[in-house]
Design a protein around this motif. Structure first.
Motif, PDB file in Angstrom:
ATOM      1  N   ILE A   1       0.819  -1.222   0.000  1.00  0.00           N
ATOM      2  CA  ILE A   1       0.000   0.000   0.000  1.00  0.00           C
ATOM      3  C   ILE A   1       0.853   1.273   0.000  1.00  0.00           C
ATOM      4  CG2 ILE A   1      -2.019  -1.098   1.034  1.00  0.00           C
ATOM      5  CD1 ILE A   1      -1.235   0.311   3.678  1.00  0.00           C
ATOM      6  N   GLU A   2       2.160   1.140   0.253  1.00  0.00           N
ATOM      7  CA  GLU A   2       3.080   2.281   0.175  1.00  0.00           C
ATOM      8  C   GLU A   2       4.258   1.893  -0.720  1.00  0.00           C
ATOM      9  OE1 GLU A   2       4.190   3.737   4.031  1.00  0.00           O
ATOM     10  OE2 GLU A   2       2.115   3.866   4.684  1.00  0.00           O
ATOM     11  N   PRO A   3       4.009   1.767  -2.033  1.00  0.00           N
ATOM     12  CA  PRO A   3       5.051   1.253  -2.929  1.00  0.00           C
ATOM     13  C   PRO A   3       6.292   2.135  -2.963  1.00  0.00           C
ATOM     14  CG  PRO A   3       3.202   2.119  -4.184  1.00  0.00           C
ATOM     15  CD  PRO A   3       2.792   2.146  -2.746  1.00  0.00           C
ATOM     16  N   GLN A   4       7.441   1.469  -2.991  1.00  0.00           N
ATOM     17  CA  GLN A   4       8.739   2.135  -3.055  1.00  0.00           C
ATOM     18  C   GLN A   4       9.382   1.989  -4.429  1.00  0.00           C
ATOM     19  OE1 GLN A   4       9.777   3.936  -0.218  1.00  0.00           O
ATOM     20  NE2 GLN A   4       7.659   3.422   0.269  1.00  0.00           N
ATOM     21  N   ALA A   5       8.656   1.377  -5.364  1.00  0.00           N
ATOM     22  CA  ALA A   5       9.112   1.198  -6.741  1.00  0.00           C
ATOM     23  C   ALA A   5       7.859   1.048  -7.598  1.00  0.00           C
ATOM     24  CB  ALA A   5      10.002  -0.044  -6.848  1.00  0.00           C
ATOM     25  N   PRO A   6       7.983   1.185  -8.931  1.00  0.00           N
ATOM     26  CA  PRO A   6       6.800   1.021  -9.781  1.00  0.00           C
ATOM     27  C   PRO A   6       6.093  -0.323  -9.579  1.00  0.00           C
ATOM     28  CG  PRO A   6       8.575   2.010 -11.033  1.00  0.00           C
ATOM     29  CD  PRO A   6       9.159   1.610  -9.704  1.00  0.00           C
TER      30      PRO A   6
ATOM     31  N   LEU B   1       7.911 -11.072   2.382  1.00  0.00           N
ATOM     32  CA  LEU B   1       8.942 -10.813   1.393  1.00  0.00           C
ATOM     33  C   LEU B   1       8.499  -9.642   0.524  1.00  0.00           C
ATOM     34  CD1 LEU B   1      11.538 -11.679  -0.103  1.00  0.00           C
ATOM     35  CD2 LEU B   1      10.125 -13.290  -1.399  1.00  0.00           C
ATOM     36  N   HIS B   2       9.297  -8.570   0.516  1.00  0.00           N
ATOM     37  CA  HIS B   2       9.047  -7.449  -0.390  1.00  0.00           C
ATOM     38  C   HIS B   2       9.658  -7.786  -1.737  1.00  0.00           C
ATOM     39  CE1 HIS B   2       7.862  -4.241   2.517  1.00  0.00           C
ATOM     40  NE2 HIS B   2       8.533  -5.001   3.367  1.00  0.00           N
ATOM     41  N   VAL B   3       8.941  -7.486  -2.812  1.00  0.00           N
ATOM     42  CA  VAL B   3       9.449  -7.649  -4.168  1.00  0.00           C
ATOM     43  C   VAL B   3       9.332  -6.283  -4.834  1.00  0.00           C
ATOM     44  CG1 VAL B   3       9.268  -8.915  -6.335  1.00  0.00           C
ATOM     45  CG2 VAL B   3       8.600 -10.022  -4.174  1.00  0.00           C
ATOM     46  N   LEU B   4      10.484  -5.735  -5.249  1.00  0.00           N
ATOM     47  CA  LEU B   4      10.534  -4.404  -5.847  1.00  0.00           C
ATOM     48  C   LEU B   4      11.179  -4.473  -7.218  1.00  0.00           C
ATOM     49  CD1 LEU B   4      11.684  -4.022  -2.581  1.00  0.00           C
ATOM     50  CD2 LEU B   4      10.781  -1.805  -3.215  1.00  0.00           C
ATOM     51  N   GLY B   5      10.609  -3.767  -8.169  1.00  0.00           N
ATOM     52  CA  GLY B   5      11.161  -3.732  -9.521  1.00  0.00           C
ATOM     53  C   GLY B   5      10.491  -2.665 -10.351  1.00  0.00           C
ATOM     54  N   GLY B   6      10.742  -2.729 -11.640  1.00  0.00           N
ATOM     55  CA  GLY B   6      10.135  -1.770 -12.558  1.00  0.00           C
ATOM     56  C   GLY B   6      10.967  -0.531 -12.792  1.00  0.00           C
ATOM     57  N   ARG B   7      12.139  -0.449 -12.173  1.00  0.00           N
ATOM     58  CA  ARG B   7      13.097   0.629 -12.385  1.00  0.00           C
ATOM     59  C   ARG B   7      14.463   0.130 -11.950  1.00  0.00           C
ATOM     60  NH1 ARG B   7      14.622   2.590  -7.408  1.00  0.00           N
ATOM     61  NH2 ARG B   7      13.059   2.673  -5.768  1.00  0.00           N
ATOM     62  N   SER B   8      15.499   0.868 -12.295  1.00  0.00           N
ATOM     63  CA  SER B   8      16.844   0.526 -11.839  1.00  0.00           C
ATOM     64  C   SER B   8      16.901   0.746 -10.328  1.00  0.00           C
ATOM     65  CB  SER B   8      17.870   1.405 -12.548  1.00  0.00           C
ATOM     66  OG  SER B   8      19.160   1.077 -12.133  1.00  0.00           O
ATOM     67  N   LEU B   9      17.403  -0.238  -9.615  1.00  0.00           N
ATOM     68  CA  LEU B   9      17.496  -0.173  -8.162  1.00  0.00           C
ATOM     69  C   LEU B   9      18.957  -0.014  -7.763  1.00  0.00           C
ATOM     70  CD1 LEU B   9      15.019  -3.093  -7.410  1.00  0.00           C
ATOM     71  CD2 LEU B   9      14.550  -0.651  -7.170  1.00  0.00           C
TER      72      LEU B   9
END
Length: 118
Positions: A37-42, A105-113
């Motif tokens: 609910i508070e995304p840190q990536a796209p 488990l957080h899964v983040l992507g959609g941009r360069s990290l």
């Protein structure tokens, strides 16, 4: 093996049970994936075990196969979201910024990290 009972005060137990709505992306026998609910990536979603353990370490000790299921679910959902590069993050403990004490488990992507993240 007896699984721990859901915690009636746990946000993620309540999402898993359907008591609290979430944007569910996938459900399996041992896991549920839903958007953060508070995304840190796209692309930012969580994968949680259906069983309640306070953190990744306790889940890994009690149910190592479920940890593998979390990672497999993360890969399946990331692919469905069109992401082939992503970061997997387990925050374990308050000093690591864990705020919900149900393993997740957080899964983040959609941009360069970038690395290191902080």
């Amino acid at each position: 093996m007896t699984l721990p009972a859901p915690d009636p005060h746990c946000l993620f137990c309540r999402i898993v049970s359907g008591e609290i709505p979430a944007q569910v992306l996938a459900e399996g026998e041992t896991t549920v994936a839903f958007r953060d609910i508070e995304p840190q990536a796209p692309v930012h979603f969580l994968v949680v075990p259906r069983s309640h353990y306070p953190d990744a370490a306790s889940l890994g000790e009690a149910e190592p196969a479920t940890v593998a299921d979390l990672v497999a679910t993360a890969a399946q959902v990331a692919s469905a979201e069109g992401v082939d590069s992503y970061r997997l993050v387990f925050n374990t403990g308050a000093d690591a910024n864990q705020t919900v004490f149900h393993a997740h488990l957080h899964v983040l992507g959609g941009r360069s990290l970038t690395w290191p993240p902080g």
